[in-house]
Write a protein that holds these residues in place. Structure first.
Motif, PDB file in Angstrom:
ATOM      1  N   ARG A   1       0.839  -1.190   0.000  1.00 38.81           N
ATOM      2  CA  ARG A   1       0.000   0.000   0.000  1.00 38.81           C
ATOM      3  C   ARG A   1       0.878   1.246   0.000  1.00 38.81           C
ATOM      4  O   ARG A   1       0.599   2.216  -0.685  1.00 38.81           O
TER       5      ARG A   1
ATOM      6  N   ALA B   1       2.245   1.853  -3.320  1.00 42.77           N
ATOM      7  CA  ALA B   1       1.212   2.427  -4.189  1.00 42.77           C
ATOM      8  C   ALA B   1       1.049   3.913  -3.904  1.00 42.77           C
ATOM      9  O   ALA B   1       0.907   4.731  -4.820  1.00 42.77           O
TER      10      ALA B   1
ATOM     11  N   ILE C   1       3.962   1.508  -7.644  1.00 39.56           N
ATOM     12  CA  ILE C   1       3.256   0.392  -8.273  1.00 39.56           C
ATOM     13  C   ILE C   1       1.836   0.831  -8.614  1.00 39.56           C
ATOM     14  O   ILE C   1       1.300   1.765  -8.015  1.00 39.56           O
ATOM     15  N   ALA C   2       1.273   0.138  -9.583  1.00 39.86           N
ATOM     16  CA  ALA C   2      -0.049   0.515 -10.093  1.00 39.86           C
ATOM     17  C   ALA C   2      -1.112   0.341  -9.008  1.00 39.86           C
ATOM     18  O   ALA C   2      -1.094  -0.615  -8.255  1.00 39.86           O
ATOM     19  N   ALA C   3      -2.053   1.316  -8.930  1.00 46.26           N
ATOM     20  CA  ALA C   3      -3.118   1.239  -7.947  1.00 46.26           C
ATOM     21  C   ALA C   3      -4.430   1.651  -8.587  1.00 46.26           C
ATOM     22  O   ALA C   3      -4.454   2.300  -9.639  1.00 46.26           O
ATOM     23  N   ARG C   4      -5.512   1.191  -7.943  1.00 49.52           N
ATOM     24  CA  ARG C   4      -6.834   1.618  -8.423  1.00 49.52           C
ATOM     25  C   ARG C   4      -7.069   3.060  -7.986  1.00 49.52           C
ATOM     26  O   ARG C   4      -6.287   3.642  -7.227  1.00 49.52           O
TER      27      ARG C   4
ATOM     28  N   PRO D   1      -3.604  -0.928  -4.140  1.00 50.40           N
ATOM     29  CA  PRO D   1      -2.809  -1.423  -5.279  1.00 50.40           C
ATOM     30  C   PRO D   1      -3.448  -2.664  -5.905  1.00 50.40           C
ATOM     31  O   PRO D   1      -4.163  -3.415  -5.240  1.00 50.40           O
TER      32      PRO D   1
ATOM     33  N   THR E   1      -2.015  -6.624  -3.919  1.00 52.59           N
ATOM     34  CA  THR E   1      -2.148  -6.169  -2.533  1.00 52.59           C
ATOM     35  C   THR E   1      -1.026  -6.674  -1.630  1.00 52.59           C
ATOM     36  O   THR E   1      -0.833  -6.164  -0.539  1.00 52.59           O
TER      37      THR E   1
END
Lengths: 273, 390
Positions: B210, B213, B218-221, B226, B229
Motif C-alpha cells: 500500500r 502504491a 506500483i499501479a493502484a486503483r 494497489p 495487494t
C-alpha cells in the motif's frame, strides 16, 4: 600368539544349504594383533564362511565365540555391535554420497538427540579426515563423492571406518582382488596398520601373492573343509598354493598346457611361418 | 609403518630402465586436474536448473509480451503458479531422492479438497476442523502408501498408481453420493473464520505494498488500493517449505538417511539406517504437501472440485527432474526444485502473455524434460569425476 583368548573363534561350524554341505567342521581361532588369511580356490567355501563370520548366515551346527563367549548373530548389525566389522566387496558404501557422509552413515554425530537436530558436519569432516590420516590415507577433500575414488581408496575408507568405530575383529572379503598392483600394496599396508593397532584381521583371498606377505597364519579351505592352519614359519608359498588347489600342482597344469601347445604346433607346422 | 617400508624394494633401477615414475614417489597426482570455481559451480546438482532458469528468463524477455510478464502483476501470477507446484514438487523431490515415487499426489489434492468440503458443509465442522481432518486423512494415506511399498517391496510406481485411481474414484463417488454433484461450492460462506482461511489465502507485506502504491511506484486503483495487494500466502508457504526441506536434507542425520536410502537401500540397512521408516515418513510428507496445496486452492476458490490436481503428480516429478534430482534416487537438492518450479511457472505464463498458442506449452514442456534429463546425466558424470557412470 601372545593373547590366550582368541578374539574370534569358530568351533566345529558346519553350514548346509539343503543337501549341499557348504562348510563342514570348521575350526578357526583368530587372535588379536594377528592377520589370519583364509585361502581357498573358487568353491572352497570362502564366501559362505565370511557370511557366517559377519552374521549374514547362521551355522547349521557348531559355535561362534567372540572373546571366548558364545554368540549368535542375527544380522550384520549385531555382529558390528560386538566389534566384528566386515568389509564386503561392495564395501558398504554409496558412490553418490561424500566420503564423510559414508563414513558416518548410521552413526552421524549430532549436537543433540532430536531427529532434526543439526548434523555436526565440521566435526564429521575433520574426524573422517583424521581417522583416515591415522591409518595413513591422505584424503584430498572429505566432501568429495565416494564414486570419484579409486577402488583402493574406497577399500581404504571402508577399513578406516571399521577401525574408527571400534572394530576388534576386521573381516576383509577379497579386498585386493579387483585392484592393480599399486593399489593392492596400499590396501595391504592398511591391513598391517590395523594389525599393529591390535585388531584381529581375517583376510579372505584366493591370491597367495597378496596374502602371503601380510599373513601371520594361514587357514586353507578346500571343498568346504579346513585343510589345516599353519603359522607362516611352517609353510612355504608353494606349499600353500599346492594345498589350496587340492594337491593339483601348478607345475602339472603348466606341463599339460605345454603339451597341448606342442601338439597344436605339430598339427600346424606351417602356421608359425 | 616402518616394518612395511623396509620390505619395499629399491625401485630406482627399474625407474631408469623403463622410464617410469613410481607411484609411491608421492607428490601431487598429475592426473588430478585443478577444479576451478566454474567447474565446482557446474558440479552442483542445481546448476542445470539455474542455467535453464536464466535462459528461460532471457528468452521471454526478448519475446513480445515481456512487459506484461515481467510486470509486478505478471510476476505475481507466475510466482503463484510456481509456488503451487513447488509445494508438492519439494516433497516429491525428497521422496525421489529416497528412491521412491508417489503418483497419488494429484488425486490426493482432489481428495483433500473433498474432505474439507464435506466435513465443513455436510458435517458442520469448523473450518480448522475440516482442514485438520484433511491432514489426518493425508497422514493415513501416506502411511498406507509407504507401508505397502516397504512391506511388499513392490515398486512404488505401481502401488501409488493404484492409490491414484482409488483416491480419485473415492473423491468422485463419495461427493456424488452425498451431494449429487462433483463440486462442493460455498465452503467459506457459512463459516466465518477469516483467520484460518487467511493462513492459506491471505497476503503478506500488504502495508508495504500500500505504501509503495501511495508513493506511486506500483499501479493502484483510483481508491489507492494497489492491484497487487501483497505477496500471496502460497508463495510464503513454498519458500518456507523449501527452506525447511533444504535444511533437513543437507544438515540433519535424517537427510543423510534419505540420500542413503535412495543411494543403496541394502547398504543403508546394513549400517543401521531405518530405511522403512524413512520411506514411510516421506510418503506421509508428499500426501501432506498435496493436502496443503488443496487447502490453499479451496480457501482461494471457496469451493472444492473432485477433478482438482489432475496430472499434478507428473508436473511435480518434472519440476524435480528439471531441478537436478536423479530419477533413480540418491542425488539431488531442493534448491534445484525451486528453480525447476520457477521455470515451469514462467513458461506457462510466458506462453500465455506472448500470445503463442498455448497448445504449444506441452510440446515445449516435453522438450524441456528431455533437455533436463540430458543435463542431469552430464552433471552427475561431472560430480563423479567424469568417465564413470552408474
Amino acid at each position: 600368539m601372545s593373547a590366550l583368548v582368541p578374539a574370534m573363534e569358530l568351533s566345529g561350524v558346519s553350514v548346509n544349504f539343503g543337501s549341499v554341505k557348504a562348510l563342514q567342521d570348521i575350526d578357526i581361532k583368530v587372535y588379536p594383533g594377528e592377520v589370519h588369511c583364509l585361502l581357498g580356490d573358487n568353491g572352497a567355501g570362502k564366501s559362505t564362511l565370511i557370511k557366517v563370520l559377519s552374521g549374514v548366515h547362521r551355522p547349521s551346527r557348531g559355535q561362534i565365540l567372540v572373546d571366548g563367549r558364545p554368540v549368535a548373530f542375527r544380522n550384520p548389525r549385531e555382529a558390528q555391535a560386538m566389534g566384528v566389522a566386515t568389509v564386503f566387496q561392495d564395501l558398504g558404501m554409496i558412490p553418490l554420497m561424500s566420503i564423510t557422509r559414508n563414513f558416518f552413515l548410521g552413526r552421524e554425530p549430532t549436537r543433540s538427540s532430536l531427529p532434526f537436530s543439526r548434523m555436526d558436519k565440521e566435526r564429521a569432516n575433520s574426524v573422517a579426515k583424521q581417522a583416515m590420516a591415522d591409518i595413513g590415507i591422505d584424503v584430498r577433500d572429505p566432501t568429495q563423492a565416494v564414486g570419484t575414488l579409486s577402488g583402493g581408496e574406497r577399500q581404504s575408507v571402508a577399513i578406516a571406518r571399521a577401525v574408527h568405530f571400534g572394530a576388534k575383529v576386521l573381516i576383509l572379503d577379497e579386498p585386493t582382488s579387483a585392484l592393480g598392483v599399486h593399489q593392492a600394496a596400499m590396501v595391504l599396508k592398511f591391513i598391517i596398520e590395523a594389525r599393529m593397532r591390535g585388531l584381529a584381521v581375517i583376510f579372505i583371498s584366493h591370491n597367495i601373492h597378496h596374502a602371503y606377505p601380510v599373513g601371520d597364519t594361514f587357514t586353507l579351505l578346500n571343498r568346504g573343509r579346513n585343510r589345516g592352519t599353519y603359522a607362516k614359519s611352517d609353510i612355504s608359498r608353494d606349499e600353500v598354493v599346492s594345498i589350496m588347489s587340492g594337491g593339483e600342482d601348478l607345475k602339472v597344469v603348466e606341463a599339460e598346457i605345454e603339451a597341448l601347445l606342442a601338439s597344436i604346433a605339430a598339427q600346424r607346422p606351417a602356421a608359425a611361418l | 609403518m616402518t616394518a612395511v617400508e623396509q620390505q619395499v624394494p629399491d625401485l630406482t633401477s627399474q625407474e631408469n630402465r623403463f622410464g617410469i615414475k613410481p607411484k609411491r614417489a608421492g607428490g601431487a597426482d598429475e592426473r588430478l586436474a585443478a577444479a576451478n570455481w566454474f567447474t565446482k559451480l557446474l558440479r552442483r546438482p542445481e546448476a542445470g536448473a539455474a542455467g535453464g532458469l536464466v535462459a528461460t528468463i532471457v528468452i521471454f524477455a526478448l519475446l513480445p509480451g515481456a512487459a506484461n510478464l515481467y510486470s509486478l502483476q505478471g510476476a505475481m501470477t507466475f510466482l503463484t503458479l510456481s509456488a503451487e507446484l513447488g509445494i508438492i514438487a519439494t516433497a516429491t523431490a525428497l521422496l525421489i531422492i529416497a528412491g521412491e515415487f508417489d503418483l497419488s499426489i494429484g488425486s490426493m489434492i482432489g481428495f483433500a479438497g473433498v474432505v474439507i468440503g464435506l466435513t465443513v458443509r455436510e458435517l458442520g465442522f469448523p473450518l480448522w476442523g475440516g482442514i485438520a481432518s484433511a491432514f489426518a486423512v493425508a497422514v493415513l494415506v501416506g502411511y498406507l502408501n509407504g507401508l505397502i511399498v516397504v512391506r511388499t517391496r513392490l515398486p512404488s510406481f505401481i502401488v501409488t498408481l493404484a492409490s491414484l485411481f482409488i483416491l480419485r474414484g473415492l473423491s468422485i463417488a463419495i461427493t456424488r453420493a452425498v451431494t449429487g454433484r462433483t463440486q462442493i461450492p460455498y465452503i467459506l460462506d457459512d463459516v466465518p473464520d477469516p483467520a484460518t482461511a487467511g493462513l492459506f489465502n491471505g497476503h503478506v507485506f500488504t502495508g508495504f505494498f500500500r505504501w509503495m502504491a501511495a508513493q506511486g511506484w506500483i499501479a493502484a486503483r483510483s481508491d489507492g488500493i494497489p492491484f497487487v495487494t501483497g505477496i500471496p500466502a502460497s508463495i510464503v508457504w513454498w519458500l518456507a517449505i523449501t527452506a525447511a526441506a533444504g535444511y533437513v536434507l543437507t544438515q540433519t542425520r535424517y537427510g543423510n538417511w534419505i540420500f542413503a536410502t535412495g543411494g543403496d537401500q541394502e547398504v543403508a540397512r546394513n549400517v543401521g539406517v531405518p530405511v522403512g521408516r524413512v520411506k514411510i515418513s516421506l510418503f506421509i510428507c508428499t500426501a501432506c504437501a498435496a493436502t496443503l496445496l488443496a487447502t490453499i486452492q479451496v480457501m482461494e476458490a471457496g469451493s472444492a472440485d473432485t477433478t482438482r490436481g489432475l496430472l499434478k503428480e507428473f508436473e511435480a516429478i518434472i519440476a524435480a527432474v528439471i531441478g537436478g534430482v536423479l530419477l533413480t534416487g540418491g542425488y539431488g537438492t531442493v534448491y534445484g526444485v525451486l528453480f525447476g518450479s520457477l521455470i515451469f511457472g514462467l513458461v506457462q505464463m510466458g506462453i500465455f502473455y506472448t500470445g503463442i498458442d498455448t497448445d504449444w506449452f506441452k510440446v515445449f514442456l516435453g522438450l524441456v524434460i528431455l533437455a533436463a534429463v540430458l543435463v542431469n546425466t552430464y552433471i552427475r558424470t561431472k560430480a563423479l569425476g567424469g568417465g564413470r557412470s552408474r
